[in-house]
Design a protein around this motif. Sequence first.
Motif, PDB file in Angstrom:
ATOM      1  N   GLU A  30       0.826  -1.202   0.000  1.00 28.70           N
ATOM      2  CA  GLU A  30       0.000   0.000   0.000  1.00 28.70           C
ATOM      3  C   GLU A  30       0.863   1.255   0.000  1.00 28.70           C
ATOM      4  O   GLU A  30       1.866   1.335   0.716  1.00 28.70           O
ATOM      5  N   PHE A  31       0.472   2.223  -0.794  1.00 34.91           N
ATOM      6  CA  PHE A  31       1.031   3.568  -0.749  1.00 34.91           C
ATOM      7  C   PHE A  31      -0.111   4.477  -0.324  1.00 34.91           C
ATOM      8  O   PHE A  31      -0.966   4.835  -1.132  1.00 34.91           O
ATOM      9  N   VAL A  32      -0.115   4.814   0.947  1.00 29.55           N
ATOM     10  CA  VAL A  32      -1.211   5.582   1.534  1.00 29.55           C
ATOM     11  C   VAL A  32      -0.839   7.059   1.543  1.00 29.55           C
ATOM     12  O   VAL A  32       0.173   7.455   2.134  1.00 29.55           O
ATOM     13  N   GLY A  33      -1.648   7.865   0.881  1.00 30.55           N
ATOM     14  CA  GLY A  33      -1.468   9.306   0.914  1.00 30.55           C
ATOM     15  C   GLY A  33      -2.283   9.911   2.041  1.00 30.55           C
ATOM     16  O   GLY A  33      -3.503   9.748   2.094  1.00 30.55           O
ATOM     17  N   LEU A  34      -1.597  10.567   2.968  1.00 21.34           N
ATOM     18  CA  LEU A  34      -2.250  11.222   4.097  1.00 21.34           C
ATOM     19  C   LEU A  34      -2.474  12.675   3.706  1.00 21.34           C
ATOM     20  O   LEU A  34      -1.517  13.433   3.521  1.00 21.34           O
ATOM     21  N   ILE A  35      -3.735  13.055   3.529  1.00 21.75           N
ATOM     22  CA  ILE A  35      -4.053  14.382   3.026  1.00 21.75           C
ATOM     23  C   ILE A  35      -4.932  15.127   4.026  1.00 21.75           C
ATOM     24  O   ILE A  35      -5.558  14.532   4.896  1.00 21.75           O
ATOM     25  N   GLY A  36      -4.968  16.439   3.898  1.00 23.57           N
ATOM     26  CA  GLY A  36      -5.763  17.290   4.772  1.00 23.57           C
ATOM     27  C   GLY A  36      -5.182  18.684   4.787  1.00 23.57           C
ATOM     28  O   GLY A  36      -4.007  18.871   4.445  1.00 23.57           O
ATOM     29  N   PRO A  37      -5.973  19.672   5.163  1.00 21.85           N
ATOM     30  CA  PRO A  37      -5.470  21.049   5.192  1.00 21.85           C
ATOM     31  C   PRO A  37      -4.412  21.236   6.271  1.00 21.85           C
ATOM     32  O   PRO A  37      -4.197  20.358   7.123  1.00 21.85           O
ATOM     33  N   ASN A  38      -3.744  22.369   6.243  1.00 29.29           N
ATOM     34  CA  ASN A  38      -2.784  22.695   7.297  1.00 29.29           C
ATOM     35  C   ASN A  38      -3.475  22.640   8.654  1.00 29.29           C
ATOM     36  O   ASN A  38      -4.591  23.137   8.819  1.00 29.29           O
ATOM     37  N   GLY A  39      -2.795  22.013   9.613  1.00 33.38           N
ATOM     38  CA  GLY A  39      -3.355  21.919  10.949  1.00 33.38           C
ATOM     39  C   GLY A  39      -4.314  20.769  11.153  1.00 33.38           C
ATOM     40  O   GLY A  39      -4.901  20.643  12.238  1.00 33.38           O
ATOM     41  N   ALA A  40      -4.461  19.897  10.153  1.00 25.87           N
ATOM     42  CA  ALA A  40      -5.400  18.778  10.280  1.00 25.87           C
ATOM     43  C   ALA A  40      -4.867  17.661  11.170  1.00 25.87           C
ATOM     44  O   ALA A  40      -5.629  16.791  11.594  1.00 25.87           O
ATOM     45  N   GLY A  41      -3.537  17.637  11.432  1.00 26.30           N
ATOM     46  CA  GLY A  41      -2.966  16.619  12.316  1.00 26.30           C
ATOM     47  C   GLY A  41      -2.095  15.593  11.626  1.00 26.30           C
ATOM     48  O   GLY A  41      -1.718  14.591  12.234  1.00 26.30           O
ATOM     49  N   HIS A 189       0.525  17.340   0.172  1.00 25.41           N
ATOM     50  CA  HIS A 189      -0.363  18.476  -0.043  1.00 25.41           C
ATOM     51  C   HIS A 189      -0.848  18.565  -1.488  1.00 25.41           C
ATOM     52  O   HIS A 189      -1.913  19.123  -1.748  1.00 25.41           O
ATOM     53  N   ASP A 190      -0.064  18.038  -2.426  1.00 27.17           N
ATOM     54  CA  ASP A 190      -0.452  18.096  -3.828  1.00 27.17           C
ATOM     55  C   ASP A 190      -1.451  16.972  -4.101  1.00 27.17           C
ATOM     56  O   ASP A 190      -1.084  15.799  -4.247  1.00 27.17           O
ATOM     57  N   LEU A 191      -2.735  17.331  -4.184  1.00 27.72           N
ATOM     58  CA  LEU A 191      -3.770  16.327  -4.346  1.00 27.72           C
ATOM     59  C   LEU A 191      -3.680  15.643  -5.701  1.00 27.72           C
ATOM     60  O   LEU A 191      -4.069  14.479  -5.841  1.00 27.72           O
ATOM     61  N   GLY A 192      -3.170  16.339  -6.704  1.00 27.04           N
ATOM     62  CA  GLY A 192      -2.990  15.725  -8.011  1.00 27.04           C
ATOM     63  C   GLY A 192      -1.973  14.599  -7.967  1.00 27.04           C
ATOM     64  O   GLY A 192      -2.197  13.508  -8.513  1.00 27.04           O
ATOM     65  N   LEU A 193      -0.838  14.838  -7.317  1.00 22.98           N
ATOM     66  CA  LEU A 193       0.171  13.785  -7.169  1.00 22.98           C
ATOM     67  C   LEU A 193      -0.362  12.625  -6.347  1.00 22.98           C
ATOM     68  O   LEU A 193      -0.121  11.458  -6.663  1.00 22.98           O
ATOM     69  N   ALA A 194      -1.097  12.945  -5.273  1.00 25.53           N
ATOM     70  CA  ALA A 194      -1.654  11.899  -4.418  1.00 25.53           C
ATOM     71  C   ALA A 194      -2.642  11.036  -5.197  1.00 25.53           C
ATOM     72  O   ALA A 194      -2.614   9.799  -5.120  1.00 25.53           O
ATOM     73  N   ALA A 195      -3.523  11.680  -5.976  1.00 28.78           N
ATOM     74  CA  ALA A 195      -4.522  10.933  -6.738  1.00 28.78           C
ATOM     75  C   ALA A 195      -3.871  10.038  -7.774  1.00 28.78           C
ATOM     76  O   ALA A 195      -4.350   8.938  -8.068  1.00 28.78           O
ATOM     77  N   HIS A 197      -0.660   8.724  -7.804  1.00 27.39           N
ATOM     78  CA  HIS A 197       0.338   7.726  -7.419  1.00 27.39           C
ATOM     79  C   HIS A 197      -0.052   6.845  -6.237  1.00 27.39           C
ATOM     80  O   HIS A 197       0.474   5.729  -6.121  1.00 27.39           O
ATOM     81  N   CYS A 198      -0.900   7.323  -5.349  1.00 32.84           N
ATOM     82  CA  CYS A 198      -1.214   6.566  -4.135  1.00 32.84           C
ATOM     83  C   CYS A 198      -2.264   5.490  -4.413  1.00 32.84           C
ATOM     84  O   CYS A 198      -3.178   5.689  -5.214  1.00 32.84           O
ATOM     85  N   THR A 199      -2.138   4.368  -3.748  1.00 36.76           N
ATOM     86  CA  THR A 199      -3.143   3.320  -3.870  1.00 36.76           C
ATOM     87  C   THR A 199      -4.371   3.615  -3.017  1.00 36.76           C
ATOM     88  O   THR A 199      -5.434   3.032  -3.242  1.00 36.76           O
ATOM     89  N   ARG A 200      -4.226   4.532  -2.074  1.00 34.45           N
ATOM     90  CA  ARG A 200      -5.295   4.808  -1.112  1.00 34.45           C
ATOM     91  C   ARG A 200      -5.031   6.159  -0.488  1.00 34.45           C
ATOM     92  O   ARG A 200      -3.880   6.536  -0.277  1.00 34.45           O
TER      93      ARG A 200
END
Length: 250
Positions: A30-41, A189-195, A197-200
Amino acid sequence: MTLLSLENLTVRRGECPVVDGVTLTVGEGEFVGLIGPNGAGKTTLLRAALGLLPFTGRSSLAVLAPADRARKAAFLPQSRDIAWPVTVEAVVTLGRVPHQGALSRQDDRAAVDRALARMGLGNFRARIATALSGGEQARVLIARALAQETPLLLADEPVAGLDPAAQIRTMQVFADLAREGQGVIASVHDLGLAARHCTRLVMLEAGRIAADGPATEVLSDPLLSRVFGIRGHHAETPDGPVFQPLATTR
């Protein structure tokens, strides 16, 4: 095989939960992309999972002895500082410290060579790391984490400050690691890259998991608007999925 298991992980600053009851598993491949705005944790979650911050709940990594943990998981923090004027090869070789005494020097050299090659740094090995550009130093530190050759890699904003080509190559390297059977969890932070390359994707909102699943589900218009305050465009192309943020919604 599960490489990381978090159960009700909570980190507080005073009375305020920065990470709030997160339950999550990451497995082989799995390549998990952890995404969220600044300060999301996102950073707090990664650091707590490694036992670097006090927390309540459970982390399968944090319960391990430090030496065992270092052989199970490599960590690439946000900080990109290289303090000493040593060669690139010397910096990357530091990733082999957890394996000292367990493997031969030949194994260590081979791991360093693989890491340098993955990051396109083969011709940089004799250069002084502190004399490189900021982006080049970032790639050296990624190579150090890769040289650790652990089942799991945790990376905090690994492509921040890299040029577009280096960003794509780094995400491809992480995707390759997952295809080879390792696990990767990286804040991105780059949602395009996350979408692409990440499996999840795991989306955090105010310290809680707002969504967990494939990019097409997590990057939905309602979630994007609620969590990020944006809308975006999705497309399936011959080169794979494409996502582009378009405008703010609030």
